[in-house]
Design a protein around this motif. Structure first.
Motif, short mmCIF file in Angstrom:
data_model
loop_
_atom_site.label_atom_id
_atom_site.label_comp_id
_atom_site.label_asym_id
_atom_site.label_seq_id
_atom_site.Cartn_x
_atom_site.Cartn_y
_atom_site.Cartn_z
N LEU A 1 0.83 -1.20 0.00
CA LEU A 1 0.00 0.00 0.00
C LEU A 1 0.87 1.25 0.00
O LEU A 1 1.71 1.42 0.89
CB LEU A 1 -0.89 0.01 1.24
N THR B 1 -2.02 5.85 0.61
CA THR B 1 -3.45 5.54 0.57
C THR B 1 -4.09 5.80 1.92
O THR B 1 -3.49 6.43 2.80
CB THR B 1 -3.66 4.09 0.10
N ILE C 1 3.42 -0.84 4.04
CA ILE C 1 2.77 0.47 3.89
C ILE C 1 3.84 1.53 3.70
O ILE C 1 4.79 1.61 4.49
CB ILE C 1 1.92 0.80 5.13
N CYS D 1 4.52 5.82 2.57
CA CYS D 1 3.89 7.11 2.32
C CYS D 1 4.92 8.23 2.42
O CYS D 1 5.87 8.14 3.21
CB CYS D 1 2.76 7.37 3.31
N CYS E 1 -3.35 11.82 0.00
CA CYS E 1 -3.70 10.95 1.13
C CYS E 1 -2.69 11.23 2.23
O CYS E 1 -1.66 10.55 2.31
CB CYS E 1 -3.67 9.48 0.73
N SER F 1 -1.91 6.70 6.48
CA SER F 1 -1.07 5.51 6.36
C SER F 1 -0.63 5.04 7.74
O SER F 1 -0.59 3.83 8.02
CB SER F 1 0.16 5.82 5.49
N LYS F 2 -0.31 6.00 8.61
CA LYS F 2 0.08 5.64 9.97
C LYS F 2 -1.08 4.95 10.70
O LYS F 2 -0.89 4.00 11.46
CB LYS F 2 0.51 6.89 10.74
N HIS G 1 -1.32 1.33 9.62
CA HIS G 1 -0.24 0.58 10.26
C HIS G 1 -0.58 0.27 11.72
O HIS G 1 -0.39 -0.86 12.19
CB HIS G 1 1.04 1.40 10.17
N PHE H 1 5.74 -0.28 8.14
CA PHE H 1 5.48 1.07 7.66
C PHE H 1 6.80 1.80 7.37
O PHE H 1 7.70 1.82 8.21
CB PHE H 1 4.67 1.87 8.69
N GLN I 1 8.27 5.54 6.05
CA GLN I 1 8.00 6.95 5.76
C GLN I 1 9.11 7.52 4.89
O GLN I 1 10.30 7.36 5.20
CB GLN I 1 7.91 7.73 7.07
#
Length: 293
Positions: free
Chosen positions: A121, A124, A224, A226, A233, A238-239, A242, A250, A252
């Protein structure tokens, strides 16, 4: 190398799919994008490690036409994707979704987690994100109206090619941390357009979209990613995914907006490859345990 077109006849209709790469199957889609044999920049991130299936959803490209607006919903997209998996004969595959593609991926994972090797992902959300003031789709955002104007113009199927390219460029620049580097990021942009009917359906549906209470249904490995500066988004969504998904990973990307796979391409690929290795190792270990090794 261009992507190979396939027209796949399923119990839900005929779907246009473009394939490239080799390895385990991985599919990519987006709620309202219309893909061509030129492929997709996000999908290109996976062709070195997987056989990628780039799917035009119902009403996009040469895929089956929708008989009603309901068939353009996200849950209908999930059921259509599952019919494609069945037809191709894969016991499992991996899903990779960026933006609205990720939203469909979450729904697919909720309903068919046992059919996923992994869920990827990028940029999103698990629920309506227009409420965030940092989101460019919030009327309070300073660039909200400009973004809306660009989207409405891009819906015009009669747009001249040069005009469409210019508008698409301006729209993409709004979602880059360093918009002046657009030409570097999108130097080889594939030809891609927008399904107006699917976009209009999404505009109605996403205001009530919320799968956060069902994310515990997803038990496959989840990655995930982002950008810190994502205006479409925002990163808090996103956090949130997760935090609600035990065991998810996750990442970043601090120098990215909505396109970390372009804005920090090398780091994106490094983190992605590390995740794939981790999943493979874990899978092999589980298989050994099941055989009493």
């Amino acid at each position: 190398m261009s992507w190979k077109q396939q027209l796949i006849e399923t119990e839900k209709g005929i779907f246009e799919v473009f394939t490239k790469g080799s390895g385990a199957p991985l599919f990519v889609t987006h709620h309202y994008s219309v893909f061509t044999s030129e492929g997709d920049l996000f999908a290109e991130s996976f062709v070195e490690s997987h056989q990628v299936y780039l799917v035009n959803l119902r009403g996009a490209g040469s895929s089956v036409v929708a008989s009603s607006d309901v068939e353009l919903s996200m849950i209908d997209a999930v059921m259509d994707l599952e019919s494609i998996r069945k037809k191709l004969g894969f016991e499992k595959w991996t899903f990779a979704g960026h933006s609205t593609g990720g939203m469909i991926g979450l729904l697919y994972g909720i309903h068919f987690t046992e059919r996923l090797n992994a869920l990827l992902l990028v940029g999103t959300a698990g629920r309506y994100y227009g409420e965030a003031k940092s989101c460019i789709y919030n009327p309070a955002h300073p660039q909200f109206q400009y973004m809306q104007d660009l989207i409405e113009q891009l819906k015009d199927s009669g747009l001249a090619k040069d005009k469409r390219l210019m508008l698409s460029k301006e729209r993409a620049k709004l979602s880059l941390h360093l918009p002046e580097q657009y030409d570097d990021y999108f130097a080889n942009t594939p030809k891609k357009s927008m399904s107006t009917d699917r976009m209009n359906m999404f505009a109605r549906e996403y205001a009530i979209y919320d799968v956060t209470r069902r994310l515990d249904k997803i038990t496959c490995p989840v990655w995930i990613a982002c950008g810190t500066h994502d205006v479409q988004c925002p990163i808090e969504f996103s956090k949130e995914i997760h935090e609600l998904m035990s065991g998810s990973k996750f990442i970043q990307f601090h120098a990215s907006n909505h396109y970390p796979f372009l804005e920090e391409q090398d780091q994106f690929q490094y983190e992605l490859d590390a995740f794939f290795k981790e999943v493979t190792t874990s899978c092999n270990h589980s298989q050994q345990k099941s055989f009493g090794y």
